[in-house]
Design a protein around this motif. Structure first.
Motif, mmCIF file in Angstrom:
data_model
loop_
_atom_site.group_PDB
_atom_site.id
_atom_site.type_symbol
_atom_site.label_atom_id
_atom_site.label_comp_id
_atom_site.label_asym_id
_atom_site.label_seq_id
_atom_site.Cartn_x
_atom_site.Cartn_y
_atom_site.Cartn_z
ATOM 1 N N GLU A 149 0.638 -1.381 -0.209
ATOM 2 C CA GLU A 149 0.214 0.266 -0.059
ATOM 3 C C GLU A 149 1.085 1.264 -0.279
ATOM 4 O O GLU A 149 0.973 1.079 1.085
ATOM 5 C CB GLU A 149 -0.802 -0.171 1.305
ATOM 6 C CG GLU A 149 -1.574 1.291 1.287
ATOM 7 C CD GLU A 149 -2.859 1.299 2.803
ATOM 8 O OE1 GLU A 149 -3.474 2.029 1.992
ATOM 9 O OE2 GLU A 149 -2.741 0.284 3.649
ATOM 10 N N VAL A 150 1.009 2.028 -1.183
ATOM 11 C CA VAL A 150 1.110 3.335 -1.273
ATOM 12 C C VAL A 150 0.913 4.471 -0.698
ATOM 13 O O VAL A 150 -0.622 4.543 -1.286
ATOM 14 C CB VAL A 150 1.580 3.751 -2.338
ATOM 15 C CG1 VAL A 150 2.508 4.723 -2.915
ATOM 16 C CG2 VAL A 150 2.357 2.732 -3.363
ATOM 17 N N ARG A 151 1.764 4.921 1.094
ATOM 18 C CA ARG A 151 0.336 5.983 1.555
ATOM 19 C C ARG A 151 1.209 7.837 0.924
ATOM 20 O O ARG A 151 0.229 8.003 1.405
ATOM 21 C CB ARG A 151 0.753 5.627 3.086
ATOM 22 C CG ARG A 151 0.075 4.306 3.369
ATOM 23 C CD ARG A 151 -0.064 4.504 4.856
ATOM 24 N NE ARG A 151 -1.387 3.113 4.611
ATOM 25 C CZ ARG A 151 -1.239 2.412 5.940
ATOM 26 N NH1 ARG A 151 -0.388 2.679 7.449
ATOM 27 N NH2 ARG A 151 -1.865 1.700 6.944
ATOM 28 N N THR A 152 2.444 7.016 0.908
ATOM 29 C CA THR A 152 3.253 9.212 0.482
ATOM 30 C C THR A 152 3.793 8.703 -0.692
ATOM 31 O O THR A 152 5.281 7.626 -0.188
ATOM 32 C CB THR A 152 3.827 9.616 2.383
ATOM 33 O OG1 THR A 152 2.383 9.018 2.853
ATOM 34 C CG2 THR A 152 3.897 10.605 1.280
ATOM 35 N N ALA A 153 3.875 9.333 -1.432
ATOM 36 C CA ALA A 153 4.488 9.772 -3.041
ATOM 37 C C ALA A 153 5.221 10.367 -3.298
ATOM 38 O O ALA A 153 4.145 10.811 -3.497
ATOM 39 C CB ALA A 153 4.711 8.223 -3.762
ATOM 40 N N PHE A 154 5.674 10.262 -4.258
ATOM 41 C CA PHE A 154 6.136 11.368 -4.725
ATOM 42 C C PHE A 154 6.611 11.345 -6.008
ATOM 43 O O PHE A 154 7.345 11.059 -6.039
ATOM 44 C CB PHE A 154 8.290 12.442 -4.251
ATOM 45 C CG PHE A 154 8.483 12.303 -3.265
ATOM 46 C CD1 PHE A 154 7.971 14.017 -2.161
ATOM 47 C CD2 PHE A 154 9.967 11.679 -2.378
ATOM 48 C CE1 PHE A 154 7.740 13.909 -1.111
ATOM 49 C CE2 PHE A 154 9.913 12.005 -0.803
ATOM 50 C CZ PHE A 154 9.115 13.460 -0.091
#
Length: 196
Positions: A149-154
């Protein structure tokens, strides 16, 4: 490291000499990136709501719209005010405005022809997980399944691609003349790039 994940959907419009692509990158939709095979686990991925909020809200870095994740094939950018994004709980909303001088480039003509024909059917973000932030991604293993689960990505760039991994990652070439049929895209194909 930069990763691409194919999902979303686009709508094509031509207005006033400018071509506009409207797209959605849906949040909360889990997909299988790789099925289990010969001892390798199944890989699944899902993006949490507003996973790209840090770059979208702060706009402290230029984000490009590209053809197929290729920085040599730019379509639009925040810096030139030809790319706009809005982060919502349901999806990242994207508007790409392609100027006539870019639309004249051969790579742009090719990508737009693919969109119109229903062959170029995906919206894919190039991103880096914000690994220096606690909880930026959660990876869990349950039996023979690994789920990320990707919660914060640039968000680094957003691309128009041919092979989306998510069923919702379909592009529709909208016809704006009565009587013309809208081509239907083909089924999605799993993404083969993933990091553990």
């Amino acid at each position: 490291m930069l990763w691409g994940s194919h999902l979303g959907g686009l709508e094509l419009r031509s207005e006033g000499g400018e071509t506009r692509l409207l797209g959605r990158f849906p949040y909360g939709r889990e997909t299988v990136l790789r099925e289990a095979r010969s001892g390798a686990p199944e890989l699944r991925e899902v993006f949490a709501p507003r996973a790209f909020r840090m770059r979208v809200e702060h706009r402290n870095r230029n984000i490009m719209a590209l053809a197929g994740h290729d920085f040599a094939k730019p379509l639009a950018s925040l810096a030139t005010h030809t790319l706009d994004m809005e982060d919502t709980e349901d999806a990242l909303l994207v508007e790409i405005r392609i100027k006539p001088e870019i639309a004249a480039a051969s790579y742009c003509r090719d990508i737009l022809a693919g969109v119109r024909a229903g062959l170029t059917v995906g919206l894919s973000p190039g991103f880096r997980v914000a690994s220096d932030l606690p909880g930026a991604e959660v990876i869990q293993r349950q039996g023979n399944v690994i789920r990320r689960e990707v919660r914060t990505a640039f968000l680094e760039e957003i691309s128009i691609v041919t092979r989306p991994a998510y069923p919702e990652a379909q592009i529709e070439a909208r016809c704006w003349r009565p009587g013309e049929a809208t081509p239907r895209p083909t089924a999605p194909h799993p993404l083969q790039r993933w990091r553990l």
